[in-house]
Design an enzyme around this catalytic site. Structure first.
Site, short mmCIF file in Angstrom:
data_model
loop_
_atom_site.label_atom_id
_atom_site.label_comp_id
_atom_site.label_asym_id
_atom_site.label_seq_id
_atom_site.Cartn_x
_atom_site.Cartn_y
_atom_site.Cartn_z
N ALA A 115 64.84 58.13 53.83
CA ALA A 115 64.64 57.12 52.79
C ALA A 115 64.56 57.70 51.39
CB ALA A 115 63.36 56.34 53.09
N ASN B 13 57.08 59.71 57.86
CA ASN B 13 57.99 60.82 58.15
C ASN B 13 58.50 61.46 56.86
OD1 ASN B 13 58.24 60.97 61.09
ND2 ASN B 13 59.05 58.90 60.94
N HIS C 242 59.32 54.65 46.84
CA HIS C 242 59.04 56.08 46.99
C HIS C 242 59.10 56.72 45.61
CE1 HIS C 242 59.71 55.68 51.36
NE2 HIS C 242 60.69 54.88 51.01
#
EC number: 1.4.1.21
Length: 267
Positions: free
Chosen positions: A123, A189, A219
Site C-alpha cells: 500500500a 504489514n 499513509h
C-alpha cells in the site's frame, strides 16, 4: 513460456492478483491455490485455479513461484518448507517478518534451497529511498497509518471503543514498528515493510490512528537525515472486499510478480 504460480490463501488480494494474471495474454500462467476452504474460490476463478491439499500438495504441484497472501500464521506454517524446497516466494504478510527468529529461519531456508524471498511495497511508496538511507545511524523514519472506522471495526470493542459512536480520531498505538506489526497483524504489514527496507524495526516509529473522517486508507511517511528529507502522503481506496487493506495492494503484488518474471526491470 507458461509460468506456474501457487497462492497460499485465496482471499481478496490473491483473488484480484489471480484474475489479473489470467487476463494477461502476454504472460501465460497456470495457477493453483492452497486454501482452507474450497468455497473461498470465487466463481470467476472456478476451473481456472487448481486447489491444492496442504503443503505436500503444493510442493508436488511444483510451482515456479509461491505467493503468500493468507496472513502471518500461514508464513509460520508453510514458508520454510517452500523455501527449503527451492521455491521462490512473494510474502505479502510482511508483519510476520518482524519476528527476528522467524525471519532468520526463512532466510536460512532460502539459502539452503537456493530460493529468493520478495516483499512487495503493497500500500505504500518510497521504499527505494528508505533503502538508500538504511545504513545511516542519523536517519529518522516516522510512519502514520490513518484509517476509517470500517478498517478497525472488529478490533475497536476490545480496546474499549464503540465503533458506532466514535466521533473523533483516536490514536491506537505509538511506538516501534516491530510492536505495531506484531500487535496488529491484519492492519500493519506496512510498518514491517518500511522498517525492513529502512532503518530497522526498533528505530522506525509508528503512529496508528482510527479516524471517522478519514478519506480512504491514509499513509504518511516522513524520513529525515543529512542526505535530505522525504515526505509522502498516500490516500488509498479500501479494497471492496476487505476494508482493512488498500485496493492498491493487489496491483502492487501483481507488479511484483511481473518484475520477478521479467528479463528487464526498473527500480
Amino acid at each position: 513460456m507458461t509460468h506456474r504460480i501457487a497462492f497460499i490463501g485465496l482471499g481478496a488480494i490473491a483473488s484480484d492478483v489471480a484474475a489479473g494474471l489470467l487476463a494477461d495474454a502476454a504472460q501465460p500462467c497456470q495457477l493453483a491455490a492452497l486454501t482452507r476452504n474450497a468455497a473461498d474460490l470465487p466463481p470467476a476463478l472456478a476451473g481456472r485455479v487448481a486447489l491444492l491439499d496442504g503443503l505436500p500438495g503444493l510442493l508436488a504441484w511444483r510451482p515456479d513461484l509461491v505467493v503468500e497472501a493468507a496472513g502471518q500464521q500461514a508464513i509460520a506454517e508453510h514458508a520454510e518448507g517452500c523455501l527449503t524446497a527451492g521455491l521462490d516466494m512473494i510474502i505479502c504478510s510482511a508483519g510476520a517478518l518482524a519476528d527476528d527468529a522467524l525471519r532468520a529461519r526463512l532466510i536460512a531456508a532460502a539459502e539452503a534451497g537456493g530460493a529468493r524471498i520478495r516483499v512487495p511495497a503493497g500500500a505504500i511508496a518510497g521504499l527505494d529511498y528508505l533503502q538508500a538511507v538504511a545504513g545511516r545511524d542519523d536517519a529518522e523514519v516516522v510512519y502514520e497509518s490513518r484509517k476509517p472506522v470500517a478498517a478497525w471495526r472488529a478490533e475497536l470493542p476490545g480496546m474499549g471503543i464503540d465503533p458506532d459512536t466514535l466521533a473523533e480520531s483516536r490514536t491506537l498505538f505509538s511506538g516501534p514498528a516491530r510492536e505495531a506489526a506484531l500487535r496488529f497483524p491484519k492492519n500493519l504489514n506496512v510498518a514491517a515493510t518500511l522498517a525492513l527496507a529502512g532503518i530497522g524495526m526498533t528505530r522506525t516509529r509508528v503512529e496508528v490512528v482510527v479516524d471517522p473522517q478519514a478519506r480512504g486508507n491514509q499513509h504518511r511517511i516522513q524520513v529525515r537525515s543529512p542526505l535530505g528529507e522525504m515526505q509522502i502522503e498516500l490516500v488509498n481506496a479500501p479494497s471492496p472486499a476487505n476494508p482493512k487493506t488498500s485496493w492498491l495492494v493487489a496491483h502492487s503484488v501483481l507488479a511484483t510478480i511481473r518484475r520477478h518474471l521479467a528479463r528487464f526491470t526498473i527500480g
